[in-house]
Design an enzyme around this catalytic site. Sequence first.
Site, short mmCIF file in Angstrom:
data_model
loop_
_atom_site.label_atom_id
_atom_site.label_comp_id
_atom_site.label_asym_id
_atom_site.label_seq_id
_atom_site.Cartn_x
_atom_site.Cartn_y
_atom_site.Cartn_z
N ARG A 16 0.87 -1.29 -0.25
CA ARG A 16 -0.15 0.00 -0.19
C ARG A 16 0.89 1.34 -0.18
O ARG A 16 0.25 2.40 -0.40
CB ARG A 16 -1.05 -0.10 1.26
CG ARG A 16 -2.06 -0.98 1.21
CD ARG A 16 -2.71 -1.43 2.34
NE ARG A 16 -2.03 -2.16 3.35
CZ ARG A 16 -2.45 -2.55 4.52
NH1 ARG A 16 -3.69 -2.01 4.91
NH2 ARG A 16 -1.89 -3.59 5.35
N GLU A 155 -10.70 -9.35 11.82
CA GLU A 155 -9.85 -8.21 10.81
C GLU A 155 -11.15 -7.80 9.94
O GLU A 155 -11.99 -8.42 9.63
CB GLU A 155 -9.04 -9.00 10.25
CG GLU A 155 -7.76 -9.49 11.03
CD GLU A 155 -6.98 -8.36 11.45
OE1 GLU A 155 -6.48 -7.48 10.71
OE2 GLU A 155 -6.56 -8.43 12.77
N ASN A 170 -7.37 -3.01 17.53
CA ASN A 170 -5.95 -3.80 17.87
C ASN A 170 -4.57 -2.83 17.62
O ASN A 170 -4.77 -2.60 16.17
CB ASN A 170 -5.92 -5.20 17.29
CG ASN A 170 -4.57 -5.97 17.31
OD1 ASN A 170 -3.87 -5.86 18.36
ND2 ASN A 170 -4.08 -6.76 16.09
C1 UD1 Z 1 -2.23 -5.93 11.63
C2 UD1 Z 1 -3.25 -6.70 12.44
C3 UD1 Z 1 -4.48 -5.75 12.70
C4 UD1 Z 1 -4.04 -4.57 13.53
C5 UD1 Z 1 -2.97 -3.73 12.67
C6 UD1 Z 1 -2.22 -2.62 13.50
C7 UD1 Z 1 -3.23 -8.87 11.66
C8 UD1 Z 1 -3.67 -9.99 10.99
N1 UD1 Z 1 -3.55 -7.70 11.63
O1 UD1 Z 1 -2.91 -5.44 10.43
O2 UD1 Z 1 -5.31 -6.54 13.72
O3 UD1 Z 1 -5.41 -3.63 13.88
O4 UD1 Z 1 -1.82 -4.50 12.40
O5 UD1 Z 1 -1.54 -1.73 12.64
O6 UD1 Z 1 -1.85 -9.14 12.38
N2 UD1 Z 1 4.35 -9.04 8.30
C9 UD1 Z 1 5.38 -9.84 8.17
N3 UD1 Z 1 4.87 -10.92 7.53
C10 UD1 Z 1 3.83 -10.98 7.03
C11 UD1 Z 1 2.92 -10.02 7.14
C12 UD1 Z 1 3.10 -9.05 7.67
O7 UD1 Z 1 6.48 -9.64 8.85
O8 UD1 Z 1 3.77 -12.08 6.34
C13 UD1 Z 1 4.69 -7.60 9.09
C14 UD1 Z 1 4.68 -6.36 8.47
O9 UD1 Z 1 5.90 -6.18 7.72
C15 UD1 Z 1 4.10 -5.49 9.28
C16 UD1 Z 1 3.40 -6.06 10.39
O10 UD1 Z 1 3.73 -7.53 10.26
O11 UD1 Z 1 5.38 -4.80 9.96
C17 UD1 Z 1 1.85 -5.89 10.12
O12 UD1 Z 1 1.30 -6.34 9.00
P1 UD1 Z 1 0.49 -5.52 7.98
O13 UD1 Z 1 0.03 -6.41 6.81
O14 UD1 Z 1 0.55 -4.32 7.83
O15 UD1 Z 1 -0.97 -5.69 9.01
P2 UD1 Z 1 -2.19 -5.05 8.92
O16 UD1 Z 1 -2.94 -5.20 7.65
O17 UD1 Z 1 -1.85 -3.46 9.17
CA CA Z 2 -0.02 -2.40 9.04
#
Ligand code: UD1
Ligand code: CA
Length: 419
Positions: A16, A155, A170
């Site tokens: 994004r 979610e 969250n």
């Molecule tokens: C996530 C939370 C959501 C919360 C929000 C807060 C989940 C499923 N959802 O959503 O409940 O409100 O954060 O900001 O956790 N990442 C990895 N590997 C992956 C996917 C993500 O390391 O396979 C890391 C990303 O680099 C990032 C973090 O995890 O730093 C969060 O991932 P992101 O995809 O941004 O989650 P959100 O959709 O924002």
């Molecule tokens: Ca995020």
Amino acid sequence: MNNIKAIILAAGKGTRMKSDLPKVLHLIQGRPMISYAVDLARSLKIKDIIVVVGHKDQLVKKQLAKGIKMAKQSRLMGTADAVMAARSKVGKLDSDILVLYADHPLFTKETIDNLVKRHVKNQADCSFVTAVVDQPKGYGRIRRDNYSRVQEIVEETDLIGHDHDIKEINLGAYCFKAKSLFSALSKIKLNEKKREYYLTDIIGILVQEKAKVEALVVDDTAQAMGINSQDDLAKANQIMRFRILKDFIAKGVSIIDPSTTYIDSNASIGKDTVIYPFCVIEADVKIGNNCRIGPFCHIRPKSVLLDDVQVGNFTEVNRSKIGKNTRMKHFSYLGDATVGDSVNIGAGTITANYDGKEKYPTYIKDKAFIGSDTILIAPIKIGKAAVTAAGSVVTKNKNVADKTVVAGVPAKILSRRRK
Ligand code: UD1
Ligand code: CA
């Protein structure tokens, strides 16, 4: 902090953001986003810090300090999968584990410290941070039962019916008992819509198992923001900028107009110093007590201004040291200069420190008087109490002795001063 490890999730692509740079390397007030979570964990004295990397892992690795462990998530299968990728680096499951998302840089030390302390005190299986916000869109929502007990996290993509009215979100900071974390993690099922394993599903699983789950609700909603887009990044930069300014103000620096003042968090500024509007003060700058800076002043890295210095309108100071009580009040540039105490630098003075290939130093000794519009071609030394007349061009290596007056283009000796 007593026997606690941290796992920081930083493997995601950050689609994004619409950028080639991994999301966690985008800068917030001059520092890569990832460094905020890492420094926060370090500030809590957590020794074992594991960063989960994946997308462009080599680039992210370069930003990590020595001593930080890395775990590679080979396929980006969601936040639960990312935590699982760190399993082998965790070792024995006898500690608590703090899990942070690297795209959540606005947490304060106080909040996470509170989370950990309450978790330890309550001997919970999982404690996590939430906030009640006006615009919950994009975040996981907290489902509670009629007694207000946490049930699970839903979610955005899975919201149904009244879930849309939930304002509690969250924030992605959790503290777990290591055993509870990894046993519940293995029970998380693939979310069919997103083809990802959601760490957030762990809350429902633990509640079902009658484990102790606690939510810490923070009031300061500025901390609630995760960075997903360039818009979020711009907002986070703004919030962080004002936090830094507030810290300086709390330490006794007067900032006349915070809305036009940019100060790096790594700068240090003494008390009773006044920063006038439209100033940029960069990293590794040290400014003493009772100085006057600006308006319209740019102080660049590795510059040191001792006490009682005044640098005024349209001045730039770069890799230079300025001694006590020295004044440079209008339209001037100092680069690679070492200036003594009580020097007067007249309007329009320039150090010509760069010949197109190399940069050279300029030395100006105590009580020298540099006349308006002087050009000092480096390398050059201006002696104690020496004077350059207005419009002088002092050419390189034509050092001016103590108490000597020079004038002209190129500058020649005019006279010697008595005092
Ligand atoms: C996530 C939370 C959501 C919360 C929000 C807060 C989940 C499923 N959802 O959503 O409940 O409100 O954060 O900001 O956790 N990442 C990895 N590997 C992956 C996917 C993500 O390391 O396979 C890391 C990303 O680099 C990032 C973090 O995890 O730093 C969060 O991932 P992101 O995809 O941004 O989650 P959100 O959709 O924002
Ligand atoms: Ca995020």
